[in-house]
Scaffold this active site. Structure first.
Site, short mmCIF file in Angstrom:
data_model
loop_
_atom_site.label_atom_id
_atom_site.label_comp_id
_atom_site.label_asym_id
_atom_site.label_seq_id
_atom_site.Cartn_x
_atom_site.Cartn_y
_atom_site.Cartn_z
N GLY C 109 36.38 45.69 27.61
CA GLY C 109 35.40 45.94 28.65
C GLY C 109 35.51 44.95 29.77
O GLY C 109 34.59 44.75 30.56
N CYS C 110 36.65 44.28 29.86
CA CYS C 110 36.89 43.33 30.94
C CYS C 110 37.32 44.14 32.15
O CYS C 110 38.50 44.39 32.36
CB CYS C 110 37.97 42.33 30.54
SG CYS C 110 38.28 41.05 31.75
N VAL C 111 36.34 44.63 32.93
CA VAL C 111 36.66 45.53 34.04
C VAL C 111 36.41 44.86 35.39
O VAL C 111 35.79 43.83 35.44
CB VAL C 111 35.85 46.85 33.95
CG1 VAL C 111 36.46 47.75 32.90
CG2 VAL C 111 34.41 46.58 33.64
#
Lengths: 123, 98, 111
Positions: C109-111
């Protein structure tokens, strides 16, 4: 996603862990969705209830044990976890066998809850 | 014959089909099929009945992975990977029910 | 795949420089990875690195920045639970830099 438009998302988990990749993929999707500040509910029914079984030890099958990650969901503000009672009972499990706090719900109530959702993803 | 099942009894009918046609020999439950060998699951009665004429085994590492090793049905034998190999070698033939 | 050399031992990394096997991590490896990120490690940096490693051991994931910030605030004090504090320590992003130094995979979820 447009700002301020919070939708009700539901992920319906119906597969056992490890035998297929569905459970892990769904969990990763849930964690990513959490970044978008949506209203997220998780349902565990059918074999999906097995995802939450306590005491998983995967060394022997040389696979990552991702069951501890369900306990991180709280920190991601994902607090709505529902388990279908009938599915749990048909697998010889009780709430005490599960590694996170959940709301146990009858299949009738589960159906009603699904009706209230904007987006439902089954995996 | 050694029958190898790898699907959950509540998701696929491979265990049902196997037990329906099989009268003797052994069944080895692996991967998601090990849930069939745990106390209180919906397939328990069917499996117990089959155990009258068949020997039933379940793969230990798969039970461990799923947190189910402490609820193995009495009479089912847990085997490790070496035991898996022994079972295949001991039987004249085997069938993987996919 | 790439490898890094620390004290005569080699360690595998992915193409972005994240350690492949986090069980091979030790403080010297962490210190080396910090130099590749141009981060001068202080006690405050190590505090975050150790927190990340504990978090990973408990939950088997690297937390998203928002989750990390909140959890740090709870554990190490509210003054440290701000993104400002974490970005001061790790200017190119706590998720990216701190996770790399801690030997963890890139956060989900490192967006």
């Amino acid at each position: 996603m447009s700002e301020g438009a919070i939708k009700k998302f539901m992920f319906v988990n119906r597969k056992a862990p490890y035998g297929t990749v569905y459970a892990l993929e769904a969990l990763e999707t849930v964690l990513i969705t959490a970044a978008f500040d949506q209203d997220v509910s998780l349902v565990f029914m059918d074999d999906g209830v097995f995802q939450l079984k306590k005491g998983q030890q995967t060394k022997g099958i040389e696979t990552k044990n991702f069951s501890p990650t369900y306990r991180a969901l709280d920190g991601y503000d994902i607090e709505k976890l529902y388990v279908e009672q009938e599915s749990m009972e048909a697998r010889g499990l009780t709430e005490d066998d599960l590694l996170v706090d959940v709301t146990v719900m009858s299949r009738a109530d589960m159906g009603k809850l699904m009706e209230e959702m904007d987006v439902v993803l089954s995996c | 014959m050694l029958h190898i099942i790898n699907k959950s009894p509540q998701e696929r009918n491979s265990l049902d089909s196997c037990l329906r046609v099989t009268q003797s020999g052994a069944v080895l439950l692996i991967e998601d099929a090990v849930y069939a060998a745990t106390r209180g699951n919906a397939a328990e009665a069917k499996l117990r009945e089959a155990m009258g004429s068949l020997k039933v085994y379940a793969l230990g590492p798969d039970l461990d992975a799923r947190g189910m090793s402490d609820r193995l049905i009495d009479g089912v034998t847990a085997v490790d990977y070496a035991g898996f190999v022994d079972l295949v070698a001991e039987h004249p033939n085997c069938q993987s029910w996919l | 795949m790439a490898t890094i050399e620390v004290n005569g031992k080699s360690y595998e990394t992915d193409e972005e420089g994240y350690l492949v096997d986090l069980s091979t991590w030790n403080e010297e490896v962490g210190a080396y990875l910090a130099t590749t990120e141009q981060v001068n490690m202080t006690e405050q940096h190590w505090e975050v690195i150790n927190f990340l490693r504990d978090y990973y051991n408990e939950f088997q994931i690297a937390p998203a920045v928002r989750v990390l910030t909140k959890a740090i605030g709870k554990k190490l004090g509210a003054d440290k639970g701000t993104s400002q504090y974490l970005y001061d320590l790790f200017p190119y992003g706590p998720a990216k830099q701190a996770c790399k130094i801690a030997g963890l995979p890139k956060p989900t979820g490192c967006v």
